[in-house]
Scaffold this active site. Structure first.
Site, PDB file in Angstrom:
ATOM      1  N   ASN A   7       0.877  -1.179   0.000  1.00 25.74           N
ATOM      2  CA  ASN A   7       0.000   0.000   0.000  1.00 25.74           C
ATOM      3  C   ASN A   7       0.913   1.227   0.000  1.00 25.74           C
ATOM      4  OD1 ASN A   7      -1.762   2.058   0.480  1.00 25.74           O
ATOM      5  ND2 ASN A   7      -2.653   1.178   2.338  1.00 25.74           N
ATOM      6  N   ARG A  90      -2.585  -2.132  -3.413  1.00 24.69           N
ATOM      7  CA  ARG A  90      -3.767  -1.295  -3.225  1.00 24.69           C
ATOM      8  C   ARG A  90      -3.647  -0.117  -4.184  1.00 24.69           C
ATOM      9  NH1 ARG A  90      -4.894   3.348   0.985  1.00 24.69           N
ATOM     10  NH2 ARG A  90      -7.101   3.597   0.584  1.00 24.69           N
ATOM     11  N   HIS A 179     -12.960   3.149   0.068  1.00 22.85           N
ATOM     12  CA  HIS A 179     -12.992   2.096   1.096  1.00 22.85           C
ATOM     13  C   HIS A 179     -13.655   0.826   0.559  1.00 22.85           C
ATOM     14  CE1 HIS A 179     -13.117   5.435   4.409  1.00 22.85           C
ATOM     15  NE2 HIS A 179     -11.868   5.025   4.222  1.00 22.85           N
ATOM     16  N   ARG A 240     -11.589  15.741   7.844  1.00 21.27           N
ATOM     17  CA  ARG A 240     -12.351  16.193   6.667  1.00 21.27           C
ATOM     18  C   ARG A 240     -13.754  16.651   7.070  1.00 21.27           C
ATOM     19  NH1 ARG A 240     -11.089  10.794   3.800  1.00 21.27           N
ATOM     20  NH2 ARG A 240      -8.895  11.030   3.278  1.00 21.27           N
ATOM     21  N   GLU A 383      -8.218  -5.072   5.327  1.00 22.75           N
ATOM     22  CA  GLU A 383      -8.045  -4.733   3.912  1.00 22.75           C
ATOM     23  C   GLU A 383      -6.870  -5.497   3.285  1.00 22.75           C
ATOM     24  OE1 GLU A 383      -9.198  -0.316   3.156  1.00 22.75           O
ATOM     25  OE2 GLU A 383      -8.846  -0.505   5.283  1.00 22.75           O
TER      26      GLU A 383
END
Ligand code: AMP
Length: 396
Positions: A7, A90, A179, A240, A383
């Site tokens: 990743n 990823r 996601h 965010r 993940e």
């Protein structure tokens, strides 16, 4: 069979080596400050973590250090690189080109490059990781697993914005969602727990981490999700804003004399529960501050739960019902107060929380009472394992 899961971020590279037969993590770690100075943290399972300051001018040198660490005579976990059978990368944005994972070829690299504009901070870094691994292990098959792919099943009415159609045609402006690997992994597990594999099902997954999103999954397919064209949309997150009136962008720019980039920086990095509370983006700090009576921390937590509950309600409407709901990721798996605060809004669905069961941390558990009309679960996401499984499915 061992899968190396990579990743790659703009200045970091996270990795895991997974034995796919047992699904055990053999080693994991992270390279940080790539292009600045460089630090490698390598944790072989069952052995002490190794931390080293090493010069990492680029991602290729970072990958080389990781491969050295994996094969080192004292803290390594494999004898040589021939024990790496496949590599899973990823990749953040697959645009409309990728609705599933793919074996990486030159054409795939070109197609990912064409999505760079959609994720300018992430995709180029992902591609650098792919190139570095390709150079150092040219014989090992590589697979790209996209954050956006799971959401490509959304119907057009869900992914289009109320912008003139030409913006979609010319610039592909639409909701993509993110996601996806986590929503796919957790929804599959939830459908399995419900015993509804292969049957009709309606579930809602709340991935609540530093980045957060909610997805409606009908019959195993994403039908709507709260993140949009970028990961800025939807829930209030660590730093965010989530959804806000877009006119605020111009207003802040005018008032503060900021460029659009500077306003976007505020929206992405200086907002959310962090900006609201002035305390932290970390829910452990927020929980502590709220218990001490900090009013802004209390407000930030209330807003986070309220927004999440609103999205759950929206997706119950989208699917005309829901069989079960799952919480996952750092906050969803660990923060019983946040889960309880969200469930408080869900009484109209006949949801009743089991306060004792809801104390669970980091483990799979049903957190509602036996007579709750809709069961709610905490389900840990994974993940890296999802990427490793996808990789093996394609290279076997
Ligand atoms: P993630 O992005 O999934 O790694 O989630 C990271 C976030 O999870 C952190 O910023 C914390 O807000 C939250 N988190 C992790 N552990 C806990 C915990 N034990 N209690 C509450 N929040 C937690």
């Amino acid at each position: 069979m061992n899968v190396f899961v990579v990743n790659c971020g703009s200045s970091s590279l996270k990795y895991q080596l997974i034995n796919i037969d047992t699904e055990a993590v053999i080693a994991k770690g992270i390279c940080e400050r790539i292009g600045i100075d460089g630090r490698l943290k390598h944790k072989p399972t069952g052995k002490e973590e190794v931390s080293k300051e090493v010069a990492m001018p680029d991602h290729k040198s970072a990958v080389s250090y990781v491969l050295e660490a994996l094969t080192d005579s004292s803290y390594g976990v494999i004898k040589d690189l021939s024990e790496i059978d496949a590599i899973g990368h990823r990749v953040v944005h697959g645009g409309e080109k990728f609705a599933s994972s793919v074996v990486i070829t030159d054409d795939v690299i070109k197609a990912i490059e064409e999505c760079n504009d959609l994720a300018p901070l992430h995709n180029p870094a992902n591609l650098i990781g792919i190139a570095a691994c390709g150079e150092l292990m040219p014989q090992v098959p590589m697979v790209a697993v996209f954050d956006t792919a799971f959401h490509q099943t959304m119907p057009k009415k869900a992914y289009m914005y109320g912008l003139a159609y030409e913006y979609y045609e010319e610039y592909k402006i639409r909701k993509y969602g993110f996601h996806g690997t986590s929503h796919s992994f957790v929804s599959k597990r939830l459908i399995e727990i419900l015993g509804k594999t292969g049957q009709t099902s309606k579930v809602i997954i709340c991935h609540l981490g530093n980045g957060a999103s909610v997805t409606a999954v009908q019959d195993g397919r994403s039908v709507d999700t709260s993140m949009g064209f970028t990961p800025l949309d939807g829930l209030i997150m660590g730093t965010r804003t989530g959804s806000i009136d877009p006119a605020v962008v111009q207003y802040i720019a005018d008032k503060k004399g900021y460029t659009i980039d500077e306003v976007m920086d505020v929206l992405n990095k200086k907002s959310g529960v962090d900006g609201l509370s002035g305390v932290s983006s970390d829910f452990r700090d927020l929980d502590e501050a709220s218990m001490a009576g900090d009013e802004k921390a209390i407000l930030a937590l209330e807003m986070f739960a309220y927004r999440a509950a609103q999205y759950i309600g929206a997706y119950v409407a989208s699917m005309n019902g829901v069989d079960a709901i799952a919480f996952t990721a750092g906050i969803g798996e660990n923060d019983d107060k946040v889960r309880a605060a969200i469930c408080q809004y869900l009484g109209y669905l006949g949801i009743t929380l089991d306060e004792e069961a809801n104390k669970v941390r980091g483990k799979e558990a049903k957190i509602t009472t036996a007579d709750s009309k809709v069961p709610v679960y905490a389900i840990p996401t994974n993940e890296e394992l999802a990427i490793a499984r996808e990789t093996v499915a394609l290279v076997k």
